[in-house]
Design a protein around this motif. Sequence first.
Motif, PDB file in Angstrom:
ATOM      1  N   SER A  74      33.694  50.749  63.979  1.00 32.14           N
ATOM      2  CA  SER A  74      33.014  49.459  64.158  1.00 32.14           C
ATOM      3  C   SER A  74      32.014  49.198  63.039  1.00 32.14           C
ATOM      4  N   LYS A  75      31.363  50.246  62.540  1.00 30.95           N
ATOM      5  CA  LYS A  75      30.404  50.060  61.450  1.00 30.95           C
ATOM      6  C   LYS A  75      31.103  49.568  60.188  1.00 30.95           C
ATOM      7  N   ALA A  76      32.320  50.063  59.955  1.00 29.50           N
ATOM      8  CA  ALA A  76      33.067  49.602  58.787  1.00 29.50           C
ATOM      9  C   ALA A  76      33.455  48.138  58.936  1.00 29.50           C
ATOM     10  N   GLU A  77      33.820  47.734  60.154  1.00 32.26           N
ATOM     11  CA  GLU A  77      34.149  46.332  60.395  1.00 32.26           C
ATOM     12  C   GLU A  77      32.923  45.448  60.169  1.00 32.26           C
ATOM     13  N   GLU A  78      31.770  45.899  60.639  1.00 27.40           N
ATOM     14  CA  GLU A  78      30.546  45.119  60.456  1.00 27.40           C
ATOM     15  C   GLU A  78      30.190  45.001  58.974  1.00 27.40           C
ATOM     16  N   LEU A  79      30.348  46.088  58.230  1.00 32.98           N
ATOM     17  CA  LEU A  79      30.061  46.054  56.799  1.00 32.98           C
ATOM     18  C   LEU A  79      31.015  45.115  56.077  1.00 32.98           C
ATOM     19  N   HIS A  80      32.283  45.127  56.483  1.00 35.11           N
ATOM     20  CA  HIS A  80      33.268  44.235  55.878  1.00 35.11           C
ATOM     21  C   HIS A  80      32.892  42.775  56.111  1.00 35.11           C
ATOM     22  N   ALA A  81      32.493  42.453  57.334  1.00 39.77           N
ATOM     23  CA  ALA A  81      32.101  41.076  57.641  1.00 39.77           C
ATOM     24  C   ALA A  81      30.849  40.675  56.872  1.00 39.77           C
ATOM     25  N   GLU A  82      29.910  41.606  56.729  1.00 36.82           N
ATOM     26  CA  GLU A  82      28.678  41.305  55.994  1.00 36.82           C
ATOM     27  C   GLU A  82      28.970  41.032  54.521  1.00 36.82           C
ATOM     28  N   LEU A  83      29.853  41.802  53.933  1.00 42.17           N
ATOM     29  CA  LEU A  83      30.218  41.585  52.531  1.00 42.17           C
ATOM     30  C   LEU A  83      30.929  40.249  52.348  1.00 42.17           C
ATOM     31  N   GLU A  84      31.754  39.867  53.313  1.00 41.99           N
ATOM     32  CA  GLU A  84      32.438  38.576  53.227  1.00 41.99           C
ATOM     33  C   GLU A  84      31.436  37.426  53.268  1.00 41.99           C
ATOM     34  N   ARG A  85      30.388  37.559  54.085  1.00 39.21           N
ATOM     35  CA  ARG A  85      29.377  36.502  54.164  1.00 39.21           C
ATOM     36  C   ARG A  85      28.586  36.383  52.866  1.00 39.21           C
ATOM     37  N   MET A  86      28.484  37.458  52.112  1.00 35.46           N
ATOM     38  CA  MET A  86      27.740  37.436  50.857  1.00 35.46           C
ATOM     39  C   MET A  86      28.513  36.744  49.740  1.00 35.46           C
ATOM     40  N   LEU A  87      29.834  36.661  49.875  1.00 38.62           N
ATOM     41  CA  LEU A  87      30.641  36.027  48.834  1.00 38.62           C
ATOM     42  C   LEU A  87      30.543  34.510  48.956  1.00 38.62           C
ATOM     43  N   PRO A  88      30.320  33.801  47.848  1.00 42.31           N
ATOM     44  CA  PRO A  88      30.220  32.334  47.912  1.00 42.31           C
ATOM     45  C   PRO A  88      31.581  31.699  48.180  1.00 42.31           C
ATOM     46  N   ASN A  89      31.562  30.576  48.866  1.00 41.29           N
ATOM     47  CA  ASN A  89      32.775  29.816  49.149  1.00 41.29           C
ATOM     48  C   ASN A  89      32.988  28.821  48.012  1.00 41.29           C
ATOM     49  N   VAL A  90      33.819  29.185  47.046  1.00 40.71           N
ATOM     50  CA  VAL A  90      33.995  28.390  45.825  1.00 40.71           C
ATOM     51  C   VAL A  90      35.289  27.595  45.916  1.00 40.71           C
ATOM     52  N   PRO A  91      35.255  26.279  45.632  1.00 40.53           N
ATOM     53  CA  PRO A  91      36.496  25.496  45.587  1.00 40.53           C
ATOM     54  C   PRO A  91      37.415  26.022  44.489  1.00 40.53           C
ATOM     55  N   ILE A  92      38.708  25.993  44.742  1.00 35.30           N
ATOM     56  CA  ILE A  92      39.662  26.552  43.798  1.00 35.30           C
ATOM     57  C   ILE A  92      39.633  25.803  42.468  1.00 35.30           C
ATOM     58  N   ALA A  93      39.389  24.477  42.514  1.00 32.93           N
ATOM     59  CA  ALA A  93      39.351  23.704  41.268  1.00 32.93           C
ATOM     60  C   ALA A  93      38.182  24.139  40.393  1.00 32.93           C
ATOM     61  N   SER A  94      37.028  24.364  41.008  1.00 29.24           N
ATOM     62  CA  SER A  94      35.865  24.808  40.238  1.00 29.24           C
ATOM     63  C   SER A  94      36.106  26.184  39.630  1.00 29.24           C
ATOM     64  N   LEU A  95      36.801  27.028  40.368  1.00 21.31           N
ATOM     65  CA  LEU A  95      37.102  28.362  39.850  1.00 21.31           C
ATOM     66  C   LEU A  95      38.013  28.286  38.629  1.00 21.31           C
ATOM     67  N   LEU A  96      39.020  27.396  38.675  1.00 20.37           N
ATOM     68  CA  LEU A  96      39.930  27.252  37.540  1.00 20.37           C
ATOM     69  C   LEU A  96      39.204  26.709  36.313  1.00 20.37           C
ATOM     70  N   VAL A  97      38.314  25.750  36.519  1.00 23.43           N
ATOM     71  CA  VAL A  97      37.559  25.194  35.395  1.00 23.43           C
ATOM     72  C   VAL A  97      36.662  26.261  34.778  1.00 23.43           C
ATOM     73  N   GLU A  98      36.029  27.062  35.626  1.00 23.38           N
ATOM     74  CA  GLU A  98      35.158  28.124  35.121  1.00 23.38           C
ATOM     75  C   GLU A  98      35.950  29.151  34.322  1.00 23.38           C
ATOM     76  N   MET A  99      37.130  29.508  34.817  1.00 23.79           N
ATOM     77  CA  MET A  99      37.961  30.461  34.091  1.00 23.79           C
ATOM     78  C   MET A  99      38.434  29.886  32.768  1.00 23.79           C
ATOM     79  N   ASP A 100      38.685  28.574  32.732  1.00 22.41           N
ATOM     80  CA  ASP A 100      39.130  27.952  31.486  1.00 22.41           C
ATOM     81  C   ASP A 100      38.023  27.964  30.438  1.00 22.41           C
ATOM     82  N   ARG A 101      36.795  27.875  30.867  1.00 21.28           N
ATOM     83  CA  ARG A 101      35.688  27.935  29.912  1.00 21.28           C
ATOM     84  C   ARG A 101      35.650  29.276  29.185  1.00 21.28           C
ATOM     85  N   HIS A 102      36.009  30.323  29.901  1.00 20.99           N
ATOM     86  CA  HIS A 102      35.951  31.661  29.311  1.00 20.99           C
ATOM     87  C   HIS A 102      37.224  32.021  28.550  1.00 20.99           C
ATOM     88  N   THR A 103      38.356  31.507  28.992  1.00 22.25           N
ATOM     89  CA  THR A 103      39.628  31.947  28.406  1.00 22.25           C
ATOM     90  C   THR A 103      40.402  30.849  27.694  1.00 22.25           C
TER      91      THR A 103
END
Length: 270
Positions: free
Chosen positions: A219-248
Motif C-alpha cells: 500500500s505504501k508503494a501505491e501511495e507513493l505512486h499516486a503522490e508522484l503522479e500528482r506532482m507531474l504537471p498536466n501539460v496539453p499535448i500541443a504545448s509539449l510538441l511546440v516545446e520539443m520543436d524549440r529544442h530539436t
Amino acid sequence: MGTLLRGKIGMSRLIAANAGATVRLPRDHGHLRLLEGSYTYIRQFAPKVLKAVRFQGGTEAGPLIEALQILRELNLTGARNVPDGAPTAFVPVRWQGYLDEAAAKGDASAYRHYWELCTLLALRDGLRSGDVYVPGSRRYDNPETYLFKPAQWEGHRAEFCRLVGKSPDAFEALPLVMDELDEALADLEDTLKSGDGPGRLNDAGELVISPLTAEDIPSKAEELHAELERMLPNVPIASLLVEMDRHTGFLDCFTHAGGKQARSPQLNRI
C-alpha cells in the motif's frame, strides 16, 4: 461390424479417410524444418563466424565444442557429409527426431543441414547461458573472470562473511551448510508427498513446479505512486510538441500533404 463396414461405409470411404489423415507434427511443431528453409542464408555468414571466433567451454560443453571443430573442418575442406560419430549429445529431444529420420532414410544432405543447425542453435544457447564463452570478449567472456581471484578474495573474505553471518573458516561453515541442506531437503520431501504445494511429482516421476503467483504491491508503494503522479504537471499535448520543436526543430522534417507551408510562423513566437 464387418457387414456395417462393407455395406454402409464401404472400403472406398475408409481408404479415402485414411489417405487424408493429418500427418503428425514433430515435437517442435516444425520449427527446425522452418529454419532449414533459411539454411542457404545462414551459410552466408556462419562459416565466417566460426573461422574468426574461437569458442571455449566447460566440461558440459565438450560435445558442442567438438562439434564446432568438426564443422570448421567441414567448411575448410568443403566436405558435405557429417563424419560418423559426430557428437549429438547437445541436441535437444525436440530436434533429435529430425536427425534420426534423416539417418534412417540415408539422406546425408538433410542430416548435414539439421546437424549444423542444431550445432549453431546450441552455440547460441551456450553463449547466452555462459556454458560457452569467447576469451577476451566483453560480453561473452569466461564467467570465471567476473569472480574474485584467490588473492582478491582474501581481502574481502572477513567483511563478506560478517555481512552474511557465516564463518570464514570452511571447516566450520560446511557442516552448518550441510545441516541447512538436509533441513531444506526434508521440507521438500514433505511438500512432494502432500502433492498440493508449489512443487509435485507427476505420474512419470518428474518434478513439476507451479508458476509463481503475482505479488501484491504494498500500500505504501501505491501511495507513493499516486503522490508522484500528482506532482507531474498536466501539460496539453500541443504545448509539449511546440516545446520539443524549440529544442530539436523536428517539425521542419515534415512536409505538408498539399505542398503548402507545414506550419505557421506564429508557432515560433509562442
